[in-house]
Design a protein around this motif. Structure first.
Motif, PDB file in Angstrom:
ATOM      1  N   VAL A  75       0.606  -1.344   0.335  1.00 28.42           N
ATOM      2  CA  VAL A  75      -0.084   0.147   0.028  1.00 28.42           C
ATOM      3  C   VAL A  75       0.881   1.168  -0.198  1.00 28.42           C
ATOM      4  O   VAL A  75       0.896   2.250  -0.602  1.00 28.42           O
ATOM      5  CB  VAL A  75      -0.860  -0.335   0.753  1.00 28.42           C
ATOM      6  CG1 VAL A  75      -1.562   0.884   1.256  1.00 28.42           C
ATOM      7  CG2 VAL A  75      -1.832  -1.065   1.222  1.00 28.42           C
ATOM      8  N   ILE A  76       1.790   1.549   1.231  1.00 23.80           N
ATOM      9  CA  ILE A  76       2.719   2.510   0.803  1.00 23.80           C
ATOM     10  C   ILE A  76       3.460   2.791  -0.747  1.00 23.80           C
ATOM     11  O   ILE A  76       3.594   3.947  -1.231  1.00 23.80           O
ATOM     12  CB  ILE A  76       3.648   1.815   2.005  1.00 23.80           C
ATOM     13  CG1 ILE A  76       2.755   2.463   3.251  1.00 23.80           C
ATOM     14  CG2 ILE A  76       4.925   3.079   2.270  1.00 23.80           C
ATOM     15  CD1 ILE A  76       3.693   2.448   4.415  1.00 23.80           C
ATOM     16  N   ALA A  77       3.995   1.581  -0.894  1.00 24.82           N
ATOM     17  CA  ALA A  77       4.593   1.436  -2.529  1.00 24.82           C
ATOM     18  C   ALA A  77       3.750   2.323  -3.352  1.00 24.82           C
ATOM     19  O   ALA A  77       4.330   3.522  -4.340  1.00 24.82           O
ATOM     20  CB  ALA A  77       5.245   0.408  -2.805  1.00 24.82           C
ATOM     21  N   VAL A  78       2.417   1.461  -3.786  1.00 22.80           N
ATOM     22  CA  VAL A  78       1.201   2.670  -4.836  1.00 22.80           C
ATOM     23  C   VAL A  78       1.065   3.722  -3.777  1.00 22.80           C
ATOM     24  O   VAL A  78       1.109   4.143  -4.613  1.00 22.80           O
ATOM     25  CB  VAL A  78       0.317   1.646  -4.886  1.00 22.80           C
ATOM     26  CG1 VAL A  78      -0.872   1.892  -5.582  1.00 22.80           C
ATOM     27  CG2 VAL A  78       0.846  -0.069  -5.441  1.00 22.80           C
ATOM     28  N   ALA A  79       0.491   3.899  -2.805  1.00 24.74           N
ATOM     29  CA  ALA A  79       1.054   4.965  -2.305  1.00 24.74           C
ATOM     30  C   ALA A  79       1.879   6.341  -3.099  1.00 24.74           C
ATOM     31  O   ALA A  79       1.652   7.317  -3.754  1.00 24.74           O
ATOM     32  CB  ALA A  79       0.470   6.108  -0.699  1.00 24.74           C
TER      33      ALA A  79
ATOM     34  N   LEU B  84      -2.166   6.621   2.582  1.00 24.41           N
ATOM     35  CA  LEU B  84      -2.488   6.837   1.374  1.00 24.41           C
ATOM     36  C   LEU B  84      -3.402   7.634   0.858  1.00 24.41           C
ATOM     37  O   LEU B  84      -2.796   8.757   0.300  1.00 24.41           O
ATOM     38  CB  LEU B  84      -3.135   5.691   1.171  1.00 24.41           C
ATOM     39  CG  LEU B  84      -4.150   4.844   0.087  1.00 24.41           C
ATOM     40  CD1 LEU B  84      -3.819   5.367  -1.111  1.00 24.41           C
ATOM     41  CD2 LEU B  84      -4.977   3.821   0.460  1.00 24.41           C
ATOM     42  N   ALA B  85      -3.746   8.335   2.914  1.00 27.37           N
ATOM     43  CA  ALA B  85      -4.920   9.089   2.719  1.00 27.37           C
ATOM     44  C   ALA B  85      -3.625  11.050   2.357  1.00 27.37           C
ATOM     45  O   ALA B  85      -4.851  12.146   1.232  1.00 27.37           O
ATOM     46  CB  ALA B  85      -5.613   9.792   4.001  1.00 27.37           C
ATOM     47  N   ARG B  90      -2.972  14.856  -1.773  1.00 28.53           N
ATOM     48  CA  ARG B  90      -2.110  15.451  -3.049  1.00 28.53           C
ATOM     49  C   ARG B  90      -2.006  15.119  -3.534  1.00 28.53           C
ATOM     50  O   ARG B  90      -1.899  16.518  -4.549  1.00 28.53           O
ATOM     51  CB  ARG B  90      -0.130  15.244  -2.175  1.00 28.53           C
ATOM     52  CG  ARG B  90      -0.043  15.773  -0.555  1.00 28.53           C
ATOM     53  CD  ARG B  90       1.552  15.597  -0.946  1.00 28.53           C
ATOM     54  NE  ARG B  90       1.982  16.216   0.411  1.00 28.53           N
ATOM     55  CZ  ARG B  90       3.164  15.683   0.637  1.00 28.53           C
ATOM     56  NH1 ARG B  90       4.009  14.525   0.240  1.00 28.53           N
ATOM     57  NH2 ARG B  90       3.805  15.878   1.856  1.00 28.53           N
ATOM     58  N   ILE B  91      -2.734  14.866  -4.320  1.00 25.68           N
ATOM     59  CA  ILE B  91      -3.136  14.211  -6.049  1.00 25.68           C
ATOM     60  C   ILE B  91      -3.901  15.299  -5.410  1.00 25.68           C
ATOM     61  O   ILE B  91      -5.215  14.754  -7.397  1.00 25.68           O
ATOM     62  CB  ILE B  91      -2.579  13.079  -6.739  1.00 25.68           C
ATOM     63  CG1 ILE B  91      -3.878  11.916  -5.923  1.00 25.68           C
ATOM     64  CG2 ILE B  91      -1.569  12.523  -6.000  1.00 25.68           C
ATOM     65  CD1 ILE B  91      -3.990  10.214  -6.376  1.00 25.68           C
ATOM     66  N   GLU B 105      -6.452  21.643   3.813  1.00 22.64           N
ATOM     67  CA  GLU B 105      -6.121  22.543   3.048  1.00 22.64           C
ATOM     68  C   GLU B 105      -5.948  24.002   3.480  1.00 22.64           C
ATOM     69  O   GLU B 105      -4.428  24.785   3.054  1.00 22.64           O
ATOM     70  CB  GLU B 105      -6.942  22.754   2.054  1.00 22.64           C
ATOM     71  CG  GLU B 105      -7.683  23.696   0.410  1.00 22.64           C
ATOM     72  CD  GLU B 105      -6.490  23.058  -0.785  1.00 22.64           C
ATOM     73  OE1 GLU B 105      -6.297  22.216  -0.457  1.00 22.64           O
ATOM     74  OE2 GLU B 105      -5.208  23.322  -0.946  1.00 22.64           O
ATOM     75  N   GLU B 106      -6.454  24.334   4.420  1.00 21.81           N
ATOM     76  CA  GLU B 106      -6.464  25.717   5.199  1.00 21.81           C
ATOM     77  C   GLU B 106      -4.660  25.958   5.488  1.00 21.81           C
ATOM     78  O   GLU B 106      -4.521  26.978   5.996  1.00 21.81           O
ATOM     79  CB  GLU B 106      -7.714  25.830   5.805  1.00 21.81           C
ATOM     80  CG  GLU B 106      -9.031  25.791   5.753  1.00 21.81           C
ATOM     81  CD  GLU B 106     -10.472  25.845   6.890  1.00 21.81           C
ATOM     82  OE1 GLU B 106      -9.386  26.213   8.157  1.00 21.81           O
ATOM     83  OE2 GLU B 106     -11.621  25.734   6.742  1.00 21.81           O
ATOM     84  N   ASP B 107      -4.415  25.092   5.943  1.00 23.22           N
ATOM     85  CA  ASP B 107      -3.421  25.202   7.068  1.00 23.22           C
ATOM     86  C   ASP B 107      -2.453  25.336   5.447  1.00 23.22           C
ATOM     87  O   ASP B 107      -1.882  26.077   5.692  1.00 23.22           O
ATOM     88  CB  ASP B 107      -2.476  23.509   7.123  1.00 23.22           C
ATOM     89  CG  ASP B 107      -3.724  23.476   9.049  1.00 23.22           C
ATOM     90  OD1 ASP B 107      -3.955  24.882   9.060  1.00 23.22           O
ATOM     91  OD2 ASP B 107      -3.518  22.349   9.279  1.00 23.22           O
ATOM     92  N   GLN B 108      -1.930  24.633   4.330  1.00 19.84           N
ATOM     93  CA  GLN B 108      -1.437  24.958   3.229  1.00 19.84           C
ATOM     94  C   GLN B 108      -1.985  26.287   2.669  1.00 19.84           C
ATOM     95  O   GLN B 108      -0.325  26.650   2.205  1.00 19.84           O
ATOM     96  CB  GLN B 108      -1.288  23.701   2.234  1.00 19.84           C
ATOM     97  CG  GLN B 108      -1.138  22.416   2.632  1.00 19.84           C
ATOM     98  CD  GLN B 108      -1.393  21.685   2.362  1.00 19.84           C
ATOM     99  OE1 GLN B 108      -2.106  21.499   1.035  1.00 19.84           O
ATOM    100  NE2 GLN B 108      -0.498  20.554   2.380  1.00 19.84           N
ATOM    101  N   GLY B 109      -2.611  26.360   2.958  1.00 17.24           N
ATOM    102  CA  GLY B 109      -2.928  28.109   2.580  1.00 17.24           C
ATOM    103  C   GLY B 109      -2.430  29.170   2.865  1.00 17.24           C
ATOM    104  O   GLY B 109      -2.177  30.336   2.323  1.00 17.24           O
ATOM    105  N   ALA B 110      -2.616  29.393   4.114  1.00 18.09           N
ATOM    106  CA  ALA B 110      -1.437  29.945   5.233  1.00 18.09           C
ATOM    107  C   ALA B 110      -0.139  30.218   5.026  1.00 18.09           C
ATOM    108  O   ALA B 110       0.140  29.619   4.776  1.00 18.09           O
ATOM    109  CB  ALA B 110      -1.893  29.684   6.690  1.00 18.09           C
TER     110      ALA B 110
END
Lengths: 86, 110
Positions: A75-79, B84-85, B90-91, B105-110
């Motif tokens: 999972v980490i590799a694909v992420a 994964l989250a 990020r994408i 998003e708010e934290d990165q925008g500040a």
């Protein structure tokens, strides 16, 4: 009594695996499929433990141990691949 | 008393696999990727821990090995979900239209 409950547990785990498999096949994006794959590995660990109980062989627990320790690497590799593209 | 422990172990295993089913159901029913990560990871972690506890009640001599599996599950499952989250955010993975607030998003925008 206990045997009947363990049989019911096998049925429920199979149902959970089928639900996760549906998301794995249908998931619109690659990330959805990775989530479903992660859930399927965790259900697989439960399956191996139940199988060890039914067969009465403690050596199967070693397979579950290695699977629990290593399954998250995929999972980490694909992420990482989704994040950076390499 | 061994019979009582057997029944408790069987009930724990049925409860744990029921939580696995709830996790799979959340995976099918939830509207977007982040909700699916939430449902899938939390419910299946608890379900697997309950299944391992039930197996330990049915076969007490396997207790230490089952405890080790539980420790590995507890340490690796949240890790993979978090990575994964973060990658999905990020994408720019699509969020449900009901999403009201995005603190990252708010934290990165500040």
């Amino acid at each position: 009594m206990a045997e009947a409950l363990v049989s019911l547990a096998v049925l429920l785990a199979g149902l959970a695996f089928l639900l996760a498999l549906w998301r794995f096949l249908a998931g619109p994006t690659a990330a959805d499929r990775v989530v479903a794959f992660d859930v399927m590995t965790v259900i697989g660990i439960s399956f191996i433990v139940i199988l060890a109980l039914l067969e009465g062989r403690g050596i199967y627990l070693d397979a579950a141990l290695v699977y629990a320790l290593l399954s998250f690497l995929g999972v980490i590799a694909v992420a990482r691949y989704l994040e950076r593209g390499y | 008393m061994a019979g009582l422990l057997d029944i408790v172990g069987g009930l724990l295993m049925v409860g744990g696999t029921a939580f696995l089913v709830f996790g799979g159901l959340g995976l099918v029913r939830m509207p977007d990727l982040f909700n699916r990560i939430h449902a899938g990871t939390k419910a299946t972690t608890l379900g697997t821990l309950l299944t391992l506890a039930g197996a330990a009640c049915l076969r007490p001599d396997w207790g230490w090995k089952l405890l080790l599996i539980a420790v590995f599950i507890l340490s690796t499952n949240p890790l993979s979900a978090q990575v994964l989250a973060r990658a999905a955010h990020r994408i720019g993975a699509a969020m449900s239209v009901k999403t009201r607030v995005d603190r990252l998003e708010e934290d990165q925008g500040a």
